[in-house]
Design a protein around this motif. Structure first.
Motif, PDB file in Angstrom:
ATOM      1  N   THR A 116      13.224  -2.562  25.401  1.00  0.00           N
ATOM      2  CA  THR A 116      12.675  -2.115  24.115  1.00  0.00           C
ATOM      3  C   THR A 116      11.681  -3.140  23.575  1.00  0.00           C
ATOM      4  N   TYR A 117      12.050  -4.426  23.680  1.00  0.00           N
ATOM      5  CA  TYR A 117      11.130  -5.478  23.228  1.00  0.00           C
ATOM      6  C   TYR A 117       9.836  -5.455  24.034  1.00  0.00           C
ATOM      7  N   ASN A 118       9.947  -5.246  25.326  1.00  0.00           N
ATOM      8  CA  ASN A 118       8.752  -5.205  26.177  1.00  0.00           C
ATOM      9  C   ASN A 118       7.787  -4.099  25.746  1.00  0.00           C
ATOM     10  N   VAL A 119       8.373  -2.915  25.490  1.00  0.00           N
ATOM     11  CA  VAL A 119       7.537  -1.787  25.055  1.00  0.00           C
ATOM     12  C   VAL A 119       6.832  -2.119  23.750  1.00  0.00           C
ATOM     13  N   LEU A 120       7.584  -2.654  22.789  1.00  0.00           N
ATOM     14  CA  LEU A 120       7.007  -2.976  21.480  1.00  0.00           C
ATOM     15  C   LEU A 120       5.929  -4.054  21.591  1.00  0.00           C
ATOM     16  N   VAL A 121       6.195  -5.091  22.374  1.00  0.00           N
ATOM     17  CA  VAL A 121       5.223  -6.173  22.547  1.00  0.00           C
ATOM     18  C   VAL A 121       3.937  -5.646  23.186  1.00  0.00           C
ATOM     19  N   GLU A 122       4.102  -4.838  24.236  1.00  0.00           N
ATOM     20  CA  GLU A 122       2.937  -4.294  24.938  1.00  0.00           C
ATOM     21  C   GLU A 122       2.079  -3.430  24.010  1.00  0.00           C
ATOM     22  N   MET A 123       2.726  -2.575  23.225  1.00  0.00           N
ATOM     23  CA  MET A 123       1.985  -1.689  22.325  1.00  0.00           C
ATOM     24  C   MET A 123       1.331  -2.477  21.180  1.00  0.00           C
ATOM     25  N   CYS A 124       2.015  -3.527  20.714  1.00  0.00           N
ATOM     26  CA  CYS A 124       1.426  -4.387  19.677  1.00  0.00           C
ATOM     27  C   CYS A 124       0.164  -5.068  20.191  1.00  0.00           C
ATOM     28  N   LEU A 125       0.204  -5.492  21.443  1.00  0.00           N
ATOM     29  CA  LEU A 125      -0.971  -6.115  22.040  1.00  0.00           C
ATOM     30  C   LEU A 125      -2.141  -5.145  22.119  1.00  0.00           C
ATOM     31  N   ARG A 126      -1.857  -3.904  22.489  1.00  0.00           N
ATOM     32  CA  ARG A 126      -2.920  -2.899  22.580  1.00  0.00           C
ATOM     33  C   ARG A 126      -3.559  -2.630  21.221  1.00  0.00           C
ATOM     34  N   LYS A 127      -2.759  -2.771  20.152  1.00  0.00           N
ATOM     35  CA  LYS A 127      -3.259  -2.533  18.788  1.00  0.00           C
ATOM     36  C   LYS A 127      -3.695  -3.838  18.118  1.00  0.00           C
ATOM     37  N   ASN A 128      -3.733  -4.911  18.886  1.00  0.00           N
ATOM     38  CA  ASN A 128      -4.172  -6.215  18.377  1.00  0.00           C
ATOM     39  C   ASN A 128      -3.308  -6.706  17.214  1.00  0.00           C
ATOM     40  N   ARG A 129      -2.018  -6.439  17.271  1.00  0.00           N
ATOM     41  CA  ARG A 129      -1.078  -6.899  16.246  1.00  0.00           C
ATOM     42  C   ARG A 129      -0.304  -8.106  16.773  1.00  0.00           C
ATOM     43  N   VAL A 130      -1.016  -9.218  16.908  1.00  0.00           N
ATOM     44  CA  VAL A 130      -0.405 -10.419  17.478  1.00  0.00           C
ATOM     45  C   VAL A 130       0.667 -10.973  16.552  1.00  0.00           C
ATOM     46  N   ASP A 131       0.527 -10.764  15.235  1.00  0.00           N
ATOM     47  CA  ASP A 131       1.541 -11.244  14.300  1.00  0.00           C
ATOM     48  C   ASP A 131       2.902 -10.611  14.587  1.00  0.00           C
ATOM     49  N   CYS A 132       2.886  -9.323  14.930  1.00  0.00           N
ATOM     50  CA  CYS A 132       4.139  -8.622  15.255  1.00  0.00           C
ATOM     51  C   CYS A 132       4.731  -9.133  16.567  1.00  0.00           C
ATOM     52  N   VAL A 133       3.833  -9.473  17.500  1.00  0.00           N
ATOM     53  CA  VAL A 133       4.293  -9.973  18.804  1.00  0.00           C
ATOM     54  C   VAL A 133       5.127 -11.239  18.620  1.00  0.00           C
ATOM     55  N   MET A 134       4.624 -12.161  17.786  1.00  0.00           N
ATOM     56  CA  MET A 134       5.329 -13.420  17.565  1.00  0.00           C
ATOM     57  C   MET A 134       6.688 -13.180  16.889  1.00  0.00           C
ATOM     58  N   TRP A 135       6.726 -12.218  15.942  1.00  0.00           N
ATOM     59  CA  TRP A 135       8.001 -11.907  15.278  1.00  0.00           C
ATOM     60  C   TRP A 135       9.014 -11.337  16.267  1.00  0.00           C
ATOM     61  N   LEU A 136       8.534 -10.462  17.154  1.00  0.00           N
ATOM     62  CA  LEU A 136       9.415  -9.840  18.145  1.00  0.00           C
ATOM     63  C   LEU A 136      10.009 -10.888  19.091  1.00  0.00           C
TER      64      LEU A 136
END
Length: 879
Positions: free
Chosen positions: A119-139
């Motif tokens: 689940t984390y992998n999916v969320l991280v990957e999709m955040c990267l595609r949307k350029n939401r690096v802030d969310c990536v670090m939180w995850l």
């Protein structure tokens, strides 16, 4: 069919009616759970992905939030929670904001039951595609605190995210932690790090990983090599790039077209087009080396490189070769070619290219048309730009925001704000929404032209339509207020921006009440460096230096670091006021903060030192400029020349003029005015004449040079030279207002040069000049003394005519004509009437005028006076 299948079938049946499907699912899920059938309830929850997808496809976002709240009430939690399925589907559907928001809510309620790493992998990957690096670090942090062990794939995603935002050191730190988590890096991990270091301009560090890839038993792929090759080429390290190509071959990888295109692209971007063209040529002809043949990408890269460097012979040859190959001239090729021509101002050739595209059935895109319109607007060809936009529409291509904004910018730059407004109205009528940039361009233009009421209306519309007034908008308003002298109002808005954002514009008065907006968007509109620079500059110009210093301190306290422009503003203000020690204190602070002196800084300091006659210090600054490679301009030299002339060092000042000419710095009129005045005051009229001749060659024939030199020659009693210069000025139809021609005529008359004086008068009359009638008096006096009453009477009549014409001209404001009548002495001593009635013991002029008046029974003046009398009687009769 079991319960899960039945519910799924019911949901699928109502896919086209999502509202009904949602009501069905909600009713079943909300029904009480029977202790005897918990499996039945679990089967319902297995249908969550189905209803989630139905709601996502229907964009029923409030219902998705309701579904989330219902699922939080369910007993299943952790990895098996149906919320995990909902969040995963939201993320994969691109709704990353909703996905992260719901995931955070889920984790807050069940902090001890994290989902699986997938689940984390999916969320991280999709955040990267949307350029939401802030969310990536939180995850990532949530994974660690939740005790979820990341996989190699997880680390690869995180390292990629850090590299994409330039945090390669953090990426390296994360890479070093991988063994601690029992995650071994793979080929992709190294490829990501190589790309990250190359993007950061650290190709040397990236090269280290090439060796590490091999040491771990992996074989670097072409992507890694191509990334390194392109990076080395970009920074001019072509030898290293060549070595890498050889290493590729040693590793059994033949350099492909991507390798060569990377090299060519990087070289062209770095301006090394000739090196790129050599590689391009080898690809075309060197078959024995087994190099890949150029493709259309290669040709387009070279075309772009040649266009940027203005190598038009090469462009022509290459375009011909591309056309010959048939399919090697695509839309991108034409766009590159057009853009190159437009940037170099080759508008005729660009138009021919556009026509050629149509002829070859190559339909121009919106980008093509925008290129042409932008070029036409920048060259002031607004009518042609409008015609191109009409052509777009006729060809079925709708203008976009860029098209309209370009036209708005074009009209605004030419001071045609009303036409720009028309374009904006046309834009909205055609369903193309302007952005804040478009509106700000027009707003600036309206305010620059003084159309305040129109600017206010535009601001109101911007706010009403929800374009979101930004910092640029506020800066435009503040700049206009400063320009109009409403400095206190500008300061009030700046202060208000910190707490109210763009709503601070409401402080402008009732007409701006509609702008008051307390939304969060308004609060984001904060003052920036330009805001403070504008206000500080205005305060300094208004001689409010203490307030300017307070604003500077306030800016620093707000963590806005000053730039060279703000420092120069203070230095210039102190230097103009003669406070040279204060200027140097500012300079010390400026250099301490890492801002180096600019040309403007030096010019201000030289001006300030010049006021204090500190010549030695100015020479020191000039030497420092040369050491730092800062080339003095005409302002630098003029300030120094003026200072030298003021202390009598005219020879040194003349040497600076020679230096200017040798170094290709063109002197202006001010340069010669300073020098000519100085040498004339020193009595060296010969040098003044030489400087005057040099000025002709350098600046052309300019009225101020003639006027200054004439006056100085006259003051030096060089009457003959002054007369010749004045006649030359008349021959060029210069405005004679600033010439002391009365004094010249008087001096000529006293020196028995009546014929010369009379000749000047007749020349001025013949060329249509209207000048001071008093200029006639010395000549009339002189002619009478010689007994030449006929010529004296003739001149007296001309003088009276000009005096009468002067009355008419004053009534009709004809004194604004292109040719001046000459200066008037405020004391009245230069008045022709005063001169006529002067008491110099002869009374010659008075007698002459009386004699002329007696003979005016049939003359022109008599007729004019009679008309005036009749006119007065006529109006008096209606009194």
């Amino acid at each position: 069919m079991d319960q899960t299948a039945k519910l799924a079938a019911a949901l699928f049946k109502n896919t086209n009616n999502p509202a009904l499907a949602w009501q069905l699912f909600k009713r079943i899920l909300s029904s009480p759970i029977s202790p005897s059938s918990p499996s039945h309830h679990r089967s319902i929850l297995r249908s969550v992905p189905i209803i989630s997808q139905i709601l996502i496809d229907a964009k029923m976002f409030p219902e998705l939030d309701s579904l989330h709240q219902l699922l939080l009430l369910q007993p299943l939690k952790g990895p098996n929670s149906p919320i995990v399925s909902l969040v995963t589907l939201l993320a994969r559907s691109g709704l990353i904001h909703q996905a992260v928001s719901q995931f955070k809510s889920f984790r807050a309620q069940f902090p001890d039951d994290p989902p699986r790493v997938h689940t984390y992998n999916v969320l991280v990957e999709m955040c990267l595609r949307k350029n939401r690096v802030d969310c990536v670090m939180w995850l990532y942090k949530d994974m660690i605190f939740g005790g979820v062990d990341p996989e190699t794939y997880t680390f690869n995603l995180l390292i990629s995210a850090l590299c994409d935002v330039g945090r390669v050191d953090d990426a390296q730190e994360l890479f070093d932690k991988m063994p601690e988590k029992s995650c071994e890096p793979n080929e992709y991990t190294f490829a990501v790090l190589v790309r990250g270091y190359c993007r950061a301009g650290l190709a040397g560090k990236a090269l280290i990983y090439l060796d590490e890839i091999k040491s771990r038993g992996f074989v670097p792929n072409r992507v890694v090599y191509n990334t390194l090759v392109a990076s080395f080429c970009k920074y001019g390290h072509t030898d290293e790039a060549e070595k890498l190509v050889e290493r590729m071959r040693d590793d059994g990888l033949s350099p492909d077209i991507v390798t060569f295109n990377s090299r060519i692209s990087a070289l062209c971007r770095a301006g090394k087009v000739l090196e790129a063209s050599r590689i391009f040529r080898d690809m075309q002809i060197d078959v024995h080396l087994g190099l890949p043949r150029p493709n259309i990408v290669t040709y387009n890269l070279m075309l772009e490189g040649f266009c940027k460097e203005g190598m038009w012979d090469e462009v022509t040859t290459l375009v011909h070769a591309m056309k010959k190959k048939g399919d090697f001239m695509n839309l991108e090729s034409y766009n590159i070619w057009l853009l190159g021509l437009i940037r170099k101002g080759k508008l005729l050739e660009a138009r021919l290219v556009l026509e050629e595209m149509k002829k070859n059935s190559m339909e121009p895109s919106i980008y093509t048309y925008n290129i042409v319109i932008d070029g036409l607007c920048k060259n002031g060809m607004l009518f042609d730009a409008k015609r191109v936009m009409d052509t777009m529409r006729n060809n079925g291509v709708s203008p976009d925001t860029i098209t309209y904004t370009t036209l708005v910018q074009g009209y605004s730059s030419k001071g045609k704000a009303l036409q720009a407004s028309t374009v904006l109205n046309d834009m909205t009528r055609n369903g193309c929404l302007p952005n804040i940039h478009t509106c700000n361009i027009l707003l600036h233009s309206l305010m620059k032209e003084g159309k305040t009421s129109e600017a206010e209306k535009l601001l109101g519309k911007m706010n009403e339509k929800g374009y979101g007034l930004d910092t640029v908008t506020c800066n435009i308003v503040i700049d206009d207020l400063c320009f109009r002298g409403e400095l206190d109002k500008a300061i009030e808005i700046l202060n208000g921006m910190w707490s109210h954002g763009s709503a601070a514009l409401g402080n402008l008065g009732n007409s701006y009440i509609a702008l008051v907006d307390d939304t969060n968007n308004g609060k984001k509109c904060m003052p920036n460096l330009i805001t403070y620079s504008t206000v500080i500059s205005a305060l300094c110009k208004a001689d409010r230096l203490e307030e300017a210093k307070k604003k500077f301190a306030e800016m620093m306290n707000r963590d806005l670091l000053p730039d060279i422009a703000i420092y120069n503003t203070f230095i210039d203000s102190f230097c103009k006021k003669g406070k040279i020690s204060s200027a140097f204190r500012v300079l010390k602070d400026m250099e301490k903060r890492g801002c180096n002196k600019s040309l403007q800084t030096y010019n201000s300091l030289i001006l300030g030192l010049g006021k204090k006659n500190q010549i030695f210090e100015i020479y020191g600054l000039m030497d420092e400029m040369k050491e730092r490679g800062i080339r003095p301009n005409v302002c630098t030299y003029n300030n120094f020349i003026s200072c030298l002339c003021k202390v009598g060092r005219i020879e040194d000042a003349s040497a600076l003029l020679d230096e200017m000419l040798q170094k290709g710095v063109s002197p202006n009129i001010a340069t010669f005015e300073i020098l000519i005045k100085a040498v004339c005051e020193a009595g060296d009229l010969v040098v003044a004449q030489e400087l005057f001749d040099i000025a002709h060659t350098t600046c052309g024939h300019k009225e101020p040079l003639y006027s200054l030199t004439f006056d100085e020659l006259l003051a030096g009693e060089e009457i003959k030279e002054a007369e010749q210069l004045f006649k030359a000025a008349l021959a060029r139809n210069f405005d004679v207002e600033k010439f002391r021609y009365n004094e010249l005529i008087e001096k000529l008359s006293k020196n028995e040069k009546l014929e010369n004086a009379s000749g000047i008068l007749h020349m001025m009359i013949g060329k249509g000049y209207r000048f001071d009638p008093a200029a006639f008096m010395p000549v009339i006096d002189g002619l009478n003394r010689e007994g030449n009453k006929h010529d004296a009477d003739e001149l007296a009549e001309m003088m009276m005519e000009m005096a009468s014409d002067e009355k008419v001209a004053n009534k009709s404001d004809m004194n604004k004509d292109k040719l001046s009548r000459g200066r008037r002495d405020d004391s009245g001593k230069g008045s022709w009437r005063t001169l006529v009635h002067r008491d110099d013991g002869s009374g010659i002029a008075a007698r002459t005028l009386k004699r002329v008046e007696k003979g005016w029974g049939q003359g022109t003046i008599s007729g004019m006076q009679q008309k005036t009398k009749e006119s007065v009687d006529y109006w008096d009769g209606y009194g």
